[in-house]
Design an enzyme around this catalytic site. Sequence first.
Site, mmCIF file in Angstrom:
data_model
loop_
_atom_site.group_PDB
_atom_site.id
_atom_site.type_symbol
_atom_site.label_atom_id
_atom_site.label_comp_id
_atom_site.label_asym_id
_atom_site.label_seq_id
_atom_site.Cartn_x
_atom_site.Cartn_y
_atom_site.Cartn_z
ATOM 1 C CG ASP A 280 -17.967 -13.060 -37.015
ATOM 2 O OD1 ASP A 280 -17.787 -14.054 -38.298
ATOM 3 O OD2 ASP A 280 -17.580 -12.071 -36.919
ATOM 4 C CD GLU A 322 -14.150 -14.980 -39.583
ATOM 5 O OE1 GLU A 322 -13.243 -14.539 -40.617
ATOM 6 O OE2 GLU A 322 -13.704 -14.326 -38.596
HETATM 7 C C1 GLC Z 1 -16.530 -13.369 -40.558
HETATM 8 C C2 GLC Z 1 -17.457 -13.704 -41.548
HETATM 9 C C3 GLC Z 1 -18.133 -13.238 -42.231
HETATM 10 C C4 GLC Z 1 -18.322 -12.072 -42.122
HETATM 11 C C5 GLC Z 1 -17.119 -10.856 -41.053
HETATM 12 C C6 GLC Z 1 -18.336 -10.109 -40.071
HETATM 13 O O1 GLC Z 1 -15.460 -12.836 -41.303
HETATM 14 O O2 GLC Z 1 -16.780 -15.385 -41.248
HETATM 15 O O3 GLC Z 1 -18.910 -14.167 -43.165
HETATM 16 O O4 GLC Z 1 -19.156 -11.055 -43.212
HETATM 17 O O5 GLC Z 1 -17.132 -11.661 -39.750
HETATM 18 O O6 GLC Z 1 -19.168 -10.417 -39.126
#
Ligand code: GLC
Length: 644
Positions: A280, A322
Amino acid sequence: MFSRPLTPDQRRILDTLNVAAQPMDEMFAVRLERHFGELYEGLTAVYPDPKTMLGPLLEIMRQHYRERPADLKRLDLERTLAKDWFQRPEMIGYVCYTERFAGSFKGVEKKLDYLQSLGVTYLHLMPFLKPRPAPNDGGYAVMDYRSVREDLGTMDDLQSLATKLRQAGISLCCDLVLNHVAQEHEWAVKARLGDPKYQRYFYMFKDRTLPDQYERTLPEIFPDFAPGNFTWDAQAQRWVWTTFNAWQWDLNWANPEVFLEFADLILWLANKGIEVFRLDAIAFIWKRMGTNCQNQPEVHAITQALRAVARIVAPAVLFKAEAIVAPDDLIQYLGQGVHFGLVSDTAYHNSLMVQIWSSLASRDTRLMAQALRGFPSKPYTTAWNTYLRCHDDIGWAIADDDAAAVGLSGEAHRRFLSDYYSGRFPGSQARGLVFQENPRTGDRRISGSGASLAGLEQALEHGDMQGANLALERLLLGYAIVLGFGGIPLLYMGDELALLNDYRYLEEPEHAMDNRWVHRPRMDWAKAHRAQSDPHSIEGRMYHALRHLIAVRKSTPHFHASIEAEILEPKNPHVFAYVRRHPLGNLVALYNFSEEPQYYPLGQLAERGLTQPFDRISAKSIAVSGGLVRLEPFARLWLTQGEG
Ligand code: GLC
């Protein structure tokens, strides 16, 4: 992935480690030898004294290797022999919130037949590691990575679910938040109390001098609910780096201790049966003054080292990045140059998602083709994660250059898309909500479920059955691309039933502020049953059509992710086309983005060897007379030669 011989220096270091250690399991020793170079290179690129990290790191790795359950060791072996397991057309992902889908981990076990009936082989359960009490950004503020949300069950339940999923051929994916922890996490609590060891886990400043300097080049992620990137902590009497919300404390990855903690954590979770780690907000983990503190080279060196650790101890594991960033930055997460094939195995294809929505709004595929044709190619050992909707908002990542190349203004087009999807544009059928309007940049991101953005909500409200049909066609067109582009397609829970926006979040105090909850619905099991029993209902049509696309994808070898989709020049502005060149022959995919029938030159297909095009979706041959293929409104065709 390319293997490289160890340098003499690395060989010497490895030999010293081996000699010093107790006898090693042969498999572990072979894999250590194989991946040590990658590991050491990664560490050297980031940490001033990597040698001192090796002792404790090796200890962590040996321990988890010893403790790794036998069935997972077998999976390790299988996947080392079949490295392309996740690239195969059989791979189908499903993404959901445990509690909203089935109440608990045990509840998910009871829904395995539902997942299997869709053909799912990969399940991403949204954050379930123990978060701080609400608000917690949908679980992305973790206070304990070694326990799970109590309302979902216990760690044992999770482990049992992972095992059952694995037996059903489904890999469990877990969010691993690398950039920050909750301010209630033990490390943060100790840092607040003044423990210098733990203060070094974070970025803490006595005054605003450095934060102000950093702020000059930092963007704001949540300008609405968390302006700025630093938060004053009264207890610690320090400014703390908080890129996201004030209670999400950014970790200091320049500290080797943080690396060791996460290496330990990944292996520990992998031994519980987690097969895929969704890294993430990985773009943010390295900070550099004068930059936007995203996509810094150190991010990739750290990932390479962590990936090597996992490859040595638990090679069944996959890393998914991500990183919602521009294409040239994004491609680095799948490994370029020295990192080729050595970092994340998969990454979200954000641009594809954005371009699908953009072309659905404009009915024109020229910008999409332009943007995707210019996309850098990925290592053949990796796979995109293709998706149409996810739990996050949609940000209009349209590059100005791409827009200009097709005669558009990037700024005006982004404005159009926000207007269109928030329903403000005349004639728009979409029902999205504006998320995080930024008056400084003019940015307006969009929340909303796939079906509501595609027009189903409005059509049903107006009793407009033709509009409802078109909305379903739009959604299916989007999913046909997601399933047919190549990569691991991710179905977002509810889309298989065309679930609409869920406005109940407004009555939930911990969610009311964050309209992303409008597209994080509860599973509607009544609809799911109706979908299965009544194929003519709205949900039934969506469900059966999607299941059919999935089945066709699974039996089409051309979708193996080692091959890329080559985007064809738009011969008709409404038709998006690409070819996938496979040893068995070419597959050409055609998609009509308009409400009108369209025509596409047969010559284009013949040039690619498709003299007798056969559409695998409808299982019909295409009439080859007249020189043109007719595409019905929102048609999708997956064409191969003959009846193959
Ligand atoms: C990523 C997640 C999102 C979250 C962010 C902070 O982008 O998909 O939902 O707010 O990380 O952890």
